[in-house]
Design a protein around this motif. Sequence first.
Motif, PDB file in Angstrom:
ATOM      1  N   THR A   1      -8.598  -7.293  32.124  1.00  0.00           N
ATOM      2  CA  THR A   1      -8.710  -8.641  32.244  1.00  0.00           C
ATOM      3  C   THR A   1      -7.608  -8.187  33.878  1.00  0.00           C
ATOM      4  OG1 THR A   1      -9.132  -9.961  30.418  1.00  0.00           O
ATOM      5  CG2 THR A   1      -7.747 -10.717  32.306  1.00  0.00           C
ATOM      6  N   MET A   2      -6.543  -7.468  33.500  1.00  0.00           N
ATOM      7  CA  MET A   2      -6.007  -7.049  34.274  1.00  0.00           C
ATOM      8  C   MET A   2      -6.724  -6.447  35.294  1.00  0.00           C
ATOM      9  SD  MET A   2      -2.660  -7.657  33.970  1.00  0.00           S
ATOM     10  CE  MET A   2      -1.530  -7.194  34.773  1.00  0.00           C
ATOM     11  N   LEU A   3      -7.099  -5.921  35.450  1.00  0.00           N
ATOM     12  CA  LEU A   3      -7.866  -5.136  36.402  1.00  0.00           C
ATOM     13  C   LEU A   3      -8.702  -6.327  37.454  1.00  0.00           C
ATOM     14  CD1 LEU A   3      -9.975  -2.239  35.016  1.00  0.00           C
ATOM     15  CD2 LEU A   3      -7.855  -2.188  36.592  1.00  0.00           C
ATOM     16  N   HIS A   4      -9.153  -6.836  36.169  1.00  0.00           N
ATOM     17  CA  HIS A   4      -9.851  -8.536  37.198  1.00  0.00           C
ATOM     18  C   HIS A   4      -9.334  -8.707  38.215  1.00  0.00           C
ATOM     19  CE1 HIS A   4     -12.438 -12.066  37.393  1.00  0.00           C
ATOM     20  NE2 HIS A   4     -11.078 -12.380  37.236  1.00  0.00           N
ATOM     21  N   GLU A   5      -7.326  -9.164  37.666  1.00  0.00           N
ATOM     22  CA  GLU A   5      -6.451 -10.136  38.938  1.00  0.00           C
ATOM     23  C   GLU A   5      -5.966  -9.423  39.926  1.00  0.00           C
ATOM     24  OE1 GLU A   5      -6.338 -12.710  38.039  1.00  0.00           O
ATOM     25  OE2 GLU A   5      -7.346 -13.378  36.183  1.00  0.00           O
ATOM     26  N   PHE A   6      -6.445  -7.763  39.627  1.00  0.00           N
ATOM     27  CA  PHE A   6      -5.320  -6.903  40.246  1.00  0.00           C
ATOM     28  C   PHE A   6      -6.728  -6.871  41.855  1.00  0.00           C
ATOM     29  CE2 PHE A   6      -2.301  -5.252  38.668  1.00  0.00           C
ATOM     30  CZ  PHE A   6      -1.417  -4.822  39.451  1.00  0.00           C
ATOM     31  N   ALA A   7      -7.914  -7.158  41.600  1.00  0.00           N
ATOM     32  CA  ALA A   7      -9.211  -6.790  42.423  1.00  0.00           C
ATOM     33  C   ALA A   7      -9.281  -8.270  43.575  1.00  0.00           C
ATOM     34  CB  ALA A   7     -10.455  -7.206  41.549  1.00  0.00           C
ATOM     35  N   HIS A   8      -7.878  -9.230  42.542  1.00  0.00           N
ATOM     36  CA  HIS A   8      -8.561 -10.480  43.457  1.00  0.00           C
ATOM     37  C   HIS A   8      -7.131 -10.124  44.539  1.00  0.00           C
ATOM     38  CE1 HIS A   8     -11.030 -12.886  41.627  1.00  0.00           C
ATOM     39  NE2 HIS A   8     -10.475 -13.219  40.016  1.00  0.00           N
ATOM     40  N   GLY A   9      -5.795  -9.900  44.261  1.00  0.00           N
ATOM     41  CA  GLY A   9      -4.910  -9.353  44.828  1.00  0.00           C
ATOM     42  C   GLY A   9      -4.844  -8.772  45.807  1.00  0.00           C
ATOM     43  N   VAL A  10      -5.972  -7.043  45.513  1.00  0.00           N
ATOM     44  CA  VAL A  10      -5.701  -6.339  46.171  1.00  0.00           C
ATOM     45  C   VAL A  10      -7.530  -6.476  48.110  1.00  0.00           C
ATOM     46  CG1 VAL A  10      -7.904  -4.203  47.023  1.00  0.00           C
ATOM     47  CG2 VAL A  10      -5.857  -4.573  44.833  1.00  0.00           C
ATOM     48  N   ALA A  11      -7.876  -7.012  47.406  1.00  0.00           N
ATOM     49  CA  ALA A  11      -8.951  -8.149  48.125  1.00  0.00           C
ATOM     50  C   ALA A  11      -8.637  -9.396  49.016  1.00  0.00           C
ATOM     51  CB  ALA A  11     -10.295  -8.825  47.911  1.00  0.00           C
ATOM     52  N   CYS A  12      -7.018  -9.141  48.523  1.00  0.00           N
ATOM     53  CA  CYS A  12      -6.662 -10.650  49.246  1.00  0.00           C
ATOM     54  C   CYS A  12      -6.241  -9.705  50.272  1.00  0.00           C
ATOM     55  CB  CYS A  12      -5.809 -11.836  48.546  1.00  0.00           C
ATOM     56  SG  CYS A  12      -4.526 -13.047  49.032  1.00  0.00           S
ATOM     57  N   ARG A  13      -5.171  -8.597  50.254  1.00  0.00           N
ATOM     58  CA  ARG A  13      -4.730  -8.055  50.674  1.00  0.00           C
ATOM     59  C   ARG A  13      -4.957  -7.341  52.295  1.00  0.00           C
ATOM     60  NH1 ARG A  13       0.092  -7.098  53.626  1.00  0.00           N
ATOM     61  NH2 ARG A  13       2.483  -7.458  52.154  1.00  0.00           N
ATOM     62  N   HIS A  14      -6.578  -7.446  51.546  1.00  0.00           N
ATOM     63  CA  HIS A  14      -7.258  -6.431  52.529  1.00  0.00           C
ATOM     64  C   HIS A  14      -7.865  -7.168  53.426  1.00  0.00           C
ATOM     65  CE1 HIS A  14     -11.126  -3.878  53.805  1.00  0.00           C
ATOM     66  NE2 HIS A  14     -11.379  -4.909  53.680  1.00  0.00           N
ATOM     67  N   PHE A  15      -8.263  -8.533  53.649  1.00  0.00           N
ATOM     68  CA  PHE A  15      -8.572  -9.347  54.295  1.00  0.00           C
ATOM     69  C   PHE A  15      -7.399  -9.399  54.869  1.00  0.00           C
ATOM     70  CE2 PHE A  15     -11.916  -9.588  51.907  1.00  0.00           C
ATOM     71  CZ  PHE A  15     -12.921  -9.226  52.738  1.00  0.00           C
ATOM     72  N   GLY A  16      -5.745  -9.669  54.903  1.00  0.00           N
ATOM     73  CA  GLY A  16      -5.231 -10.087  55.338  1.00  0.00           C
ATOM     74  C   GLY A  16      -3.745 -11.276  55.331  1.00  0.00           C
ATOM     75  N   GLY A  17      -4.105 -11.316  53.307  1.00  0.00           N
ATOM     76  CA  GLY A  17      -3.755 -12.280  52.355  1.00  0.00           C
ATOM     77  C   GLY A  17      -2.308 -11.663  51.950  1.00  0.00           C
ATOM     78  N   THR A  18      -1.204 -11.876  51.495  1.00  0.00           N
ATOM     79  CA  THR A  18      -0.182 -12.189  50.658  1.00  0.00           C
ATOM     80  C   THR A  18      -0.470 -12.324  48.830  1.00  0.00           C
ATOM     81  OG1 THR A  18       1.195 -13.785  51.159  1.00  0.00           O
ATOM     82  CG2 THR A  18       1.520 -11.776  52.322  1.00  0.00           C
ATOM     83  N   VAL A  19      -0.138 -11.471  48.200  1.00  0.00           N
ATOM     84  CA  VAL A  19      -0.324 -12.193  46.493  1.00  0.00           C
ATOM     85  C   VAL A  19       1.343 -12.311  46.268  1.00  0.00           C
ATOM     86  CG1 VAL A  19      -1.517 -10.888  44.925  1.00  0.00           C
ATOM     87  CG2 VAL A  19      -2.260 -10.417  46.974  1.00  0.00           C
TER      88      VAL A  19
END
Length: 419
Positions: free
Chosen positions: A200-218
Amino acid sequence: MSGTAEAAAPAGDRPRLRPEVVLGPALRSGPKTVHHVKDARTGCYYRVGPREHFIMGLMDGRHTLQDIGREYHDAYERRLGPEHWRQVFTMLGRYQLLDGYADPAALDRLRQAHDAKQSARQGWSRRSWVLLRPDRLCAALASRLAFAFSAPFVTAAAVLAVVVQLFVWAHVATLAHEVGHQRTWAVTVPLSMALFWLLTMLHEFAHGVACRHFGGTVTEIGVSWRFPMLTPYCRTDDIVLFHRRRARVGTAFAGVFVTLLALAPVTAWWLLTADGSIGHRLAAALLLFGSGGAVMSLLPVLRSDGYVMLTHALDLVDLRRESYRFWRLRLSRRDPAARERLGSYPTRDTRAYALYGAGSLLFLVLAYCALLWLWFGSLQHWIGPVWAVAVLAAETAVLIGILSPAVRGRSGERRTTDA
């Protein structure tokens, strides 16, 4: 700045938004088109209409007020008079968005008001606990894993994920038997839960990494209580600022995608371990519940990843809430005001809200009926069929009583401030 001073600004002025202010793409909310505006300094998000967004987009320090007025006239065939400018600058001043005119004390008050509003939303039926502030870590991971967002990698990974799922569901009976028939519950249950939370933590970090990749903040990763469920979450609010639909949908899908990929080595683990061993049963539990959880996450109901994906694939702000409002208007269409508002909905959105509202209600009713049937099968052995029906009816009435005020409250709640 006061409204009078702003309206009297010389036409040669070159207004500029503060560098922390970010403008989002056009999204549809009911019959309206809105743009999200983020102030990274205060953490506040605002909503503005297309015309305000057009004007703000030209406030880059290069365009004079005359330039902005001419381009506005070319785009909308309307001139910006003194009253229009007064309204625009009053709004910008209220939220301290103009560079060179922002008051640090006022910005601090806006941040404090934002934090207080977030805290006020905490209650017995909804609460969250922050576990991590992972923005810097997600930024580092996004930089190192940039290759994972390339088309060849995503294609190969998607094929692998599909193959794993075909294998899992082809062996679902075997996996379920291995999970349900064992004598080492005291060992396998704690280990399974620990491994599942790691997944589950991998799942949530994946959202965060993708958001960061596209220019957002987590801003945070934590655990959220939304009656009656306790679920992990990752705040990727900046998703509404991504101009590419693919970036928004990809950020929402990243968690499920990584979960499915993580099941590939688990499949190899299950194949390579001996039947009946603890490792074999742990792998079976992860495959069964991990795959089931991924499928549930893709269902576009409640606040699942699938729901967020569908909402952004349609370029909407909040499909569920707007579907609720649409159906409330449709059921009140004898009211002239309701008919008039229904007529202002775009045709494609009318279909989306109608289908989603009816489909999600049908799904939830059927799911609840299936759950009631399972409960009835257990209760009737203990208290008899008549009392079992009475207990389930009472539980349903209590649930309706608890959820009705929450639904009415959320229908009027505004997640962001309309500027």
